[in-house]
Motif scaffolding. Sequence first.
Motif, PDB file in Angstrom:
ATOM      1  N   TYR A  33       0.805  -1.216   0.000  1.00  0.00           N
ATOM      2  CA  TYR A  33       0.000   0.000   0.000  1.00  0.00           C
ATOM      3  C   TYR A  33       0.841   1.270   0.000  1.00  0.00           C
ATOM      4  O   TYR A  33       0.311   2.370  -0.066  1.00  0.00           O
ATOM      5  CB  TYR A  33      -0.928   0.034   1.223  1.00  0.00           C
ATOM      6  CG  TYR A  33      -1.994  -1.029   1.192  1.00  0.00           C
ATOM      7  CD1 TYR A  33      -3.062  -0.943   0.307  1.00  0.00           C
ATOM      8  CD2 TYR A  33      -1.932  -2.131   2.047  1.00  0.00           C
ATOM      9  CE1 TYR A  33      -4.050  -1.924   0.279  1.00  0.00           C
ATOM     10  CE2 TYR A  33      -2.909  -3.122   2.020  1.00  0.00           C
ATOM     11  CZ  TYR A  33      -3.966  -3.011   1.143  1.00  0.00           C
ATOM     12  OH  TYR A  33      -4.925  -3.978   1.103  1.00  0.00           O
ATOM     13  N   ILE A  34       2.146   1.124   0.091  1.00  0.00           N
ATOM     14  CA  ILE A  34       3.007   2.301   0.232  1.00  0.00           C
ATOM     15  C   ILE A  34       4.034   2.351  -0.901  1.00  0.00           C
ATOM     16  O   ILE A  34       4.653   1.337  -1.231  1.00  0.00           O
ATOM     17  CB  ILE A  34       3.732   2.289   1.596  1.00  0.00           C
ATOM     18  CG1 ILE A  34       2.716   2.403   2.734  1.00  0.00           C
ATOM     19  CG2 ILE A  34       4.737   3.447   1.676  1.00  0.00           C
ATOM     20  CD1 ILE A  34       3.337   2.300   4.114  1.00  0.00           C
ATOM     21  N   ASP A  35       4.183   3.524  -1.478  1.00  0.00           N
ATOM     22  CA  ASP A  35       5.258   3.790  -2.435  1.00  0.00           C
ATOM     23  C   ASP A  35       6.254   4.722  -1.761  1.00  0.00           C
ATOM     24  O   ASP A  35       5.880   5.773  -1.239  1.00  0.00           O
ATOM     25  CB  ASP A  35       4.723   4.466  -3.703  1.00  0.00           C
ATOM     26  CG  ASP A  35       3.798   3.558  -4.497  1.00  0.00           C
ATOM     27  OD1 ASP A  35       3.856   2.336  -4.284  1.00  0.00           O
ATOM     28  OD2 ASP A  35       3.019   4.080  -5.322  1.00  0.00           O
ATOM     29  N   MET A  36       7.528   4.350  -1.777  1.00  0.00           N
ATOM     30  CA  MET A  36       8.568   5.167  -1.167  1.00  0.00           C
ATOM     31  C   MET A  36       9.603   5.537  -2.221  1.00  0.00           C
ATOM     32  O   MET A  36      10.086   4.683  -2.958  1.00  0.00           O
ATOM     33  CB  MET A  36       9.240   4.418  -0.014  1.00  0.00           C
ATOM     34  CG  MET A  36      10.296   5.235   0.694  1.00  0.00           C
ATOM     35  SD  MET A  36      10.957   4.378   2.149  1.00  0.00           S
ATOM     36  CE  MET A  36      12.171   5.579   2.702  1.00  0.00           C
ATOM     37  N   ARG A  37       9.931   6.816  -2.305  1.00  0.00           N
ATOM     38  CA  ARG A  37      10.871   7.301  -3.310  1.00  0.00           C
ATOM     39  C   ARG A  37      11.955   8.139  -2.629  1.00  0.00           C
ATOM     40  O   ARG A  37      11.665   8.991  -1.791  1.00  0.00           O
ATOM     41  CB  ARG A  37      10.139   8.143  -4.355  1.00  0.00           C
ATOM     42  CG  ARG A  37      11.042   8.696  -5.455  1.00  0.00           C
ATOM     43  CD  ARG A  37      10.274   9.607  -6.398  1.00  0.00           C
ATOM     44  NE  ARG A  37      11.173  10.190  -7.381  1.00  0.00           N
ATOM     45  CZ  ARG A  37      11.204   9.854  -8.659  1.00  0.00           C
ATOM     46  NH1 ARG A  37      10.371   8.943  -9.121  1.00  0.00           N
ATOM     47  NH2 ARG A  37      12.041  10.448  -9.492  1.00  0.00           N
ATOM     48  N   THR A  38      13.204   7.889  -3.026  1.00  0.00           N
ATOM     49  CA  THR A  38      14.347   8.661  -2.549  1.00  0.00           C
ATOM     50  C   THR A  38      15.007   9.339  -3.745  1.00  0.00           C
ATOM     51  O   THR A  38      15.255   8.693  -4.769  1.00  0.00           O
ATOM     52  CB  THR A  38      15.367   7.752  -1.846  1.00  0.00           C
ATOM     53  OG1 THR A  38      14.725   7.039  -0.788  1.00  0.00           O
ATOM     54  CG2 THR A  38      16.513   8.573  -1.273  1.00  0.00           C
ATOM     55  N   MET A  49       6.826   9.610   0.544  1.00  0.00           N
ATOM     56  CA  MET A  49       6.063   8.400   0.836  1.00  0.00           C
ATOM     57  C   MET A  49       4.599   8.639   0.499  1.00  0.00           C
ATOM     58  O   MET A  49       4.015   9.645   0.913  1.00  0.00           O
ATOM     59  CB  MET A  49       6.215   7.999   2.307  1.00  0.00           C
ATOM     60  CG  MET A  49       7.633   7.610   2.697  1.00  0.00           C
ATOM     61  SD  MET A  49       7.744   6.924   4.373  1.00  0.00           S
ATOM     62  CE  MET A  49       6.863   5.382   4.160  1.00  0.00           C
ATOM     63  N   ASN A  50       4.022   7.725  -0.271  1.00  0.00           N
ATOM     64  CA  ASN A  50       2.610   7.799  -0.638  1.00  0.00           C
ATOM     65  C   ASN A  50       1.894   6.532  -0.179  1.00  0.00           C
ATOM     66  O   ASN A  50       2.389   5.411  -0.400  1.00  0.00           O
ATOM     67  CB  ASN A  50       2.448   7.950  -2.154  1.00  0.00           C
ATOM     68  CG  ASN A  50       2.897   9.322  -2.639  1.00  0.00           C
ATOM     69  OD1 ASN A  50       2.513  10.336  -2.069  1.00  0.00           O
ATOM     70  ND2 ASN A  50       3.718   9.341  -3.670  1.00  0.00           N
ATOM     71  N   TYR A  51       0.746   6.721   0.429  1.00  0.00           N
ATOM     72  CA  TYR A  51      -0.077   5.592   0.872  1.00  0.00           C
ATOM     73  C   TYR A  51      -1.224   5.414  -0.108  1.00  0.00           C
ATOM     74  O   TYR A  51      -2.019   6.336  -0.332  1.00  0.00           O
ATOM     75  CB  TYR A  51      -0.617   5.836   2.276  1.00  0.00           C
ATOM     76  CG  TYR A  51      -1.489   4.711   2.791  1.00  0.00           C
ATOM     77  CD1 TYR A  51      -0.914   3.555   3.295  1.00  0.00           C
ATOM     78  CD2 TYR A  51      -2.888   4.816   2.755  1.00  0.00           C
ATOM     79  CE1 TYR A  51      -1.711   2.510   3.764  1.00  0.00           C
ATOM     80  CE2 TYR A  51      -3.681   3.784   3.219  1.00  0.00           C
ATOM     81  CZ  TYR A  51      -3.089   2.631   3.722  1.00  0.00           C
ATOM     82  OH  TYR A  51      -3.873   1.599   4.174  1.00  0.00           O
ATOM     83  N   ARG A  52      -1.308   4.223  -0.721  1.00  0.00           N
ATOM     84  CA  ARG A  52      -2.331   3.952  -1.712  1.00  0.00           C
ATOM     85  C   ARG A  52      -3.675   3.660  -1.043  1.00  0.00           C
ATOM     86  O   ARG A  52      -3.765   2.816  -0.154  1.00  0.00           O
ATOM     87  CB  ARG A  52      -1.925   2.763  -2.589  1.00  0.00           C
ATOM     88  CG  ARG A  52      -0.822   3.082  -3.581  1.00  0.00           C
ATOM     89  CD  ARG A  52      -1.362   3.878  -4.742  1.00  0.00           C
ATOM     90  NE  ARG A  52      -0.310   4.554  -5.471  1.00  0.00           N
ATOM     91  CZ  ARG A  52      -0.519   5.544  -6.304  1.00  0.00           C
ATOM     92  NH1 ARG A  52      -1.756   5.975  -6.501  1.00  0.00           N
ATOM     93  NH2 ARG A  52       0.479   6.114  -6.936  1.00  0.00           N
TER      94      ARG A  52
END
Length: 339
Positions: A229-234, A253-256
């Motif tokens: 459910y989570i997309d994490m980008r650095t 961080m994005n929560y779907r």
Amino acid sequence: MNDIRFNSAVVVAFLIISISSFAQDIHFSEFNNSPLLYNPAYSGRFEQTVRASLLRKTQYRSIAGGYTTNALDAQYKILGAYSDAFLGTGLFIYQDDAGKGQVKSFGALGSIAYHIVAGKKDLISAGFQVGFFRRSVDVNSLAWDSQYDGIQYDPSLDNRESYLAINAKTRVDLGLGVAWRHKRANKVDYDMGFAFKHTGQQQSPLLRGEDRLYMRQTYQFAKKKRYKYIDMRTDIMFQKQKRAHEIMLGVTMNYRLGEDSRYTGVNTSSSIGGGLYYRYRDGIHPFLVFEFKRMASLSVGYDLRTRKIKGAEGLTGGPEFCLTYLGAFDRKKMKIMGI
């Protein structure tokens, strides 16, 4: 008279800084919202077919009126009929207003990029950008100590500042860029890009100005990890322009809200999230972002400067907004394949 002299000195200093400094080569803290400003190879490098963003940034309000930057980032993807290769086109338009002297910068940049999907795991891109840049100064609204007649301020008097020019200057701008994206089996994507732009034209509207807009090099790296459910980008971005440089670090961080289809590949889930960008030895930028069914998103952030500016009172940072529309002619093509 002292107040007039002080105000004039501050405005002139601000004017010179805004014309010649690296920072005035406009940029946004959330640089992923304006990819065409940094690398033309990112034209069309997104999931859908059409992308359009409206951006606004304000800062330095306590210094002679500050900066206000408005921009439009529009992109269109041309899909290949018989191969995985495709073209991306883009247009970036911006208007930047600085200070009471009305230092105005206007630019329009057109981009085109060619993308090749190699082995379904790699995306190789190369892009070219051409546009024009126009800068002007209007000093009629400024007050100078030479316009003080000993009793009161008289704007009709000669300001005796002949080194300032009101006429605008226009130049052509060019840029080249390359990028590579690699998708791993464990839902991790790596993205790297390099670009350079500007050819050293004189940019100053000052009559005696010799400053030149030196070539800017931009290096970018990103890692994206997808969980259930989570997309994490650095993100890491390094920019160099003659002796000046900038380092930006960011985490998002994005929560779907909901799930995308595992069978058709159609992605229509919404998300809510946020993150933080850190500008090395200069400031931080926290932000919030909401995306609606991968069709539209709104990002709101605020620059908080950690470095003090001499003569500035109060907050020298400012808010930044980005409203983005994402569209596709065929919703079934909205896949998480990384492009």
